[in-house]
Design a protein around this motif. Structure first.
Motif, short mmCIF file in Angstrom:
data_model
loop_
_atom_site.label_atom_id
_atom_site.label_comp_id
_atom_site.label_asym_id
_atom_site.label_seq_id
_atom_site.Cartn_x
_atom_site.Cartn_y
_atom_site.Cartn_z
N GLN A 100 19.31 5.80 66.55
CA GLN A 100 18.79 6.31 65.29
C GLN A 100 17.37 5.82 65.02
O GLN A 100 16.78 6.19 64.02
N ARG A 101 16.84 4.99 65.87
CA ARG A 101 15.50 4.45 65.68
C ARG A 101 14.45 5.38 66.25
O ARG A 101 14.70 6.16 67.17
N THR A 102 13.23 5.30 65.71
CA THR A 102 12.12 6.10 66.21
C THR A 102 10.94 5.18 66.49
O THR A 102 10.86 4.07 65.96
N SER A 103 10.00 5.66 67.30
CA SER A 103 8.85 4.85 67.67
C SER A 103 7.72 5.06 66.66
O SER A 103 7.64 6.09 65.99
N PRO A 104 6.81 4.10 66.55
CA PRO A 104 5.68 4.27 65.64
C PRO A 104 4.76 5.42 66.05
O PRO A 104 4.18 6.08 65.19
N SER A 105 4.64 5.68 67.36
CA SER A 105 3.79 6.80 67.79
C SER A 105 4.41 8.13 67.39
O SER A 105 3.71 9.08 67.03
N GLU A 106 5.76 8.22 67.42
CA GLU A 106 6.43 9.45 67.00
C GLU A 106 6.26 9.67 65.50
O GLU A 106 5.98 10.79 65.05
N GLU A 107 6.40 8.59 64.72
CA GLU A 107 6.23 8.75 63.28
C GLU A 107 4.78 9.00 62.91
O GLU A 107 4.50 9.72 61.95
N TYR A 108 3.86 8.42 63.64
CA TYR A 108 2.44 8.70 63.39
C TYR A 108 2.14 10.18 63.65
O TYR A 108 1.41 10.83 62.88
N TRP A 109 2.74 10.72 64.71
CA TRP A 109 2.53 12.13 65.07
C TRP A 109 3.16 13.07 64.05
O TRP A 109 2.51 14.01 63.58
#
Length: 626
Positions: free
Chosen positions: A180-189
């Motif tokens: 259920q976790r996401t990466s900071p690059s994915e959330e930045y995008w």
């Protein structure tokens, strides 16, 4: 090959490796959340594995398709444009009934030009965002991050206060199972750059930073094309060659990283049991077809600026091989970094590999954060993307401008070509504004999947058949012999007449059979959006039968068969553009004049007045009129 020929042909080196994202479909859905899973664009195999399991079996079919389809079609389009010295519309004096093929190429180039510059503007945005001490997608402590965000650097800092050389095994285990976790690059995008909406119909607001970067992209393209090939031909020396410098820098840095060898072996290791699968061959043929830019109209347009006797046969071999070798070379660059990232996380390479926008703007930027002086590597990477994108955009815009100027062909438009270029650039900017909205990425992917896929195959197939079987293969081989001094090699004759059309037809059938509705992440496109996608695909293909009917109606003839014969035979002004080259069956029996039925038309200044520098250093000017 003269310097001018090099300038014109360097621009057909479309960045095929940028479609590397399509070579490797997404890995299994249970991969690490640092690169969130994306539904596959292609069908699954019978055992449930995605196309990622076939990636290492791709090389052999890839090169087979290059030899039997890619290079022959590339040579055909180059020779076609060079012989007539016309753009994608003017060349169809060869068989006026098929001029709709040229209009279809213009429509495809228009679609691609609109959304391709949006991709460039996003690269500009990331380039500007990299001008900082800490990359904004490196950590999860930003206002746009959610509680679900878990970054590699954040986790490392929580472990011992500094970034370790390798991730602790317990933390790696935790990350591997925290789906259920996401990466900071994915959330930045998704949450900052795009501010992605929940539906393709929910446009939301226009992202002003992206709109500004889109304006910068179009201004740069216009300034580089303000004087046609005279200006862009010089710029392209930099845009087409400097990316190799950046690739080499990234390659040297990548292979020196721990775990790089694992990534490269994942890239190269063949899986021979997959070679016999039809899907692998279909994907390879499609990749060759699209990466070389066939049926976009750009190859014909760029070749029309060559000297009449330029050895385009040699050029087609060199450029095709160089283009595809660049794709392979870029694979080493990409997978060496991904191998390092996988080693750092303690996972398999397949779990960090990605495709589509996720490779260029999520997975690779995430990997760059693990490198020392990460902003520097990020600047180099996105600067390279910008240069490669601009090289393709030059070609697309020049295709449209040249087609318009050649079609109108009067003195005024020849002198005012700059205004035509400005008008096309402004129209492209305005049409690209919706793609900078919060739903823009949905529309961008819709255009990429439909407007520039199925239609290209149809256009290329009809072009090949019309030249070989309507105009006649013997006539075309004689034209090439008159232009080059030798006929096309037997291999190319066989490929043009039989092999290449068969492969194109196979791609067409394969595309229909393997069709799946488009998705983005977990978002399923609604039916009305898919319908719009099919309309975009048909809008270029429908030009061919519509113009054929139009030409039949305006052609003289007592019967339908007579009209058909008259509409498909070459027009009287078909042939070399300059009178000095109209020899053999093209030689006028009396001096050319408006009264003899041969059209007297100004030749494009860029094709007529630019000095031609030969290999011996001498220069000469072509005549400006026929």
């Amino acid at each position: 090959m003269s310097g001018r020929d090099t300038r014109a042909l360097l621009r057909v080196l479309t960045p095929g490796w940028l479609r590397l994202m399509d070579l490797w479909p997404p890995p299994p859905q249970n991969r690490m959340v640092l690169c969130p899973a994306r539904p596959p664009r292609r069908t699954r195999t019978s055992n449930g594995a995605t196309g990622a399991t076939r990636s290492s079996a791709f090389m052999f079919p890839y090169f087979i398709m290059l030899i039997f389809c890619g290079i022959p079609l590339f040579f055909m389009e180059l020779s076609f444009g060079q012989f007539a010295s016309q753009g994608c519309l003017g060349v169809w004096r060869l068989s006026p009934m098929f001029k709709g093929v040229g209009y279809g190429m213009m429509v495809v180039s228009t679609y691609i030009g609109i959304y391709y510059n949006v991709v460039i503007c996003i690269a500009f945005y990331y380039f500007f965002s990299s001008m900082t001490h800490v990359l904004p997608w490196a950590y999860c402590n930003n206002p746009w991050n959610t509680p679900d965000c878990t970054g590699v650097l954040d986790a490392s800092n929580l472990t011992n206060g500094s970034r370790p050389a390798t991730l602790p095994s317990n933390l790696s285990h935790l990350l591997n199972h925290s789906l259920q976790r996401t990466s900071p690059s994915e959330e930045y995008w998704r949450r900052y750059v795009l501010k992605l909406s929940d539906d393709i119909g929910n446009f939301g607001e226009v992202r002003m930073p992206l709109l500004g970067c889109l304006g910068v992209s179009w201004v740069v393209v216009f300034l580089c094309l303000i004087r046609g090939v005279k200006s862009s031909g010089k710029v392209v020396y930099f845009t087409a060659t400097f990316p190799y410098v950046v690739l080499t820098i990234l390659f040297v840095r990548g292979v020196t990283l721990e775990g790089a060898f694992t990534g490269i072996m994942y890239y190269l290791t063949p899986q021979w049991d997959k070679i016999l699968e039809a899907k692998v061959w279909g994907d390879a043929a499609s990749q060759i077809f699209y990466s070389l830019g066939c049926a976009w109209g750009g190859l014909i347009t760029m070749a029309s600026y060559n000297k009449f006797h330029n050895n385009c046969y040699r050029d087609s071999i060199i450029i095709s091989i160089t283009n595809c070798a660049t794709s392979v070379y870029a694979g080493f660059v990409i997978f060496s970094i991904l191998g390092f990232m996988a080693n750092h996380l303690g996972v398999d390479v397949s779990r960090v590999a990605d495709h589509g926008p996720g490779l260029a703007f999520v997975a690779y930027p995430e990997a760059l954060t693990l490198l020392p002086i990460s902003p520097l590597w990020s600047l180099l990477f996105f600067f390279m993307l910008i240069l490669l994108g601009l090289g393709t955009q030059f070609c697309l815009l020049e295709t449209l401008v040249t087609a318009i100027v050649d079609e109108v062909g009067n003195e005024w438009i020849l002198k005012k070509k700059t205004y035509v270029t400005l008008g096309v650039a402004v129209a492209g900017f305005l049409l690209g504004i919706p793609l900078t909205s919060q739903a823009g990425i949905y529309w961008l992917l819709l255009m990429d999947n439909y407007a520039a896929s199925f239609s290209l195959v149809v256009i290329s197939c009809i072009m090949c058949v019309s030249i070989m079987y309507i105009y006649g293969h013997r006539n075309y081989f004689q034209d090439i012999q008159m232009m080059l001094g030798f006929p096309p090699p037997l291999f190319f004759q066989i490929c043009w007449r039989f092999v290449s059309p068969a492969i194109i037809f196979f791609i067409l059938i394969f595309t229909v059979i393997q069709y799946q509705p488009i998705t983005y992440n977990h978002y399923q496109y609604p039916g009305w959006a898919v319908a719009i996608g099919f309309l975009m695909a048909l809008s270029s293909v429908i030009c061919i039968p519509l113009y054929a009917l139009f030409q039949l109606c305006r052609t003289d003839g007592d019967t339908l068969l007579q009209r058909l014969k008259n509409a498909t035979k070459p027009s009287r002004d078909w042939g070399p553009a300059l009178l000095e080259h109209r020899t053999g069956r093209y030689a006028p029996t009396i001096p050319a004049s408006p009264e003899d039925g041969l059209e007297v038309q100004p030749l494009h200044p860029d094709k007529a007045q630019i000095p031609m520098v030969g290999s011996n250093g001498s220069s000469r000017l072509q005549d400006s009129r026929i």
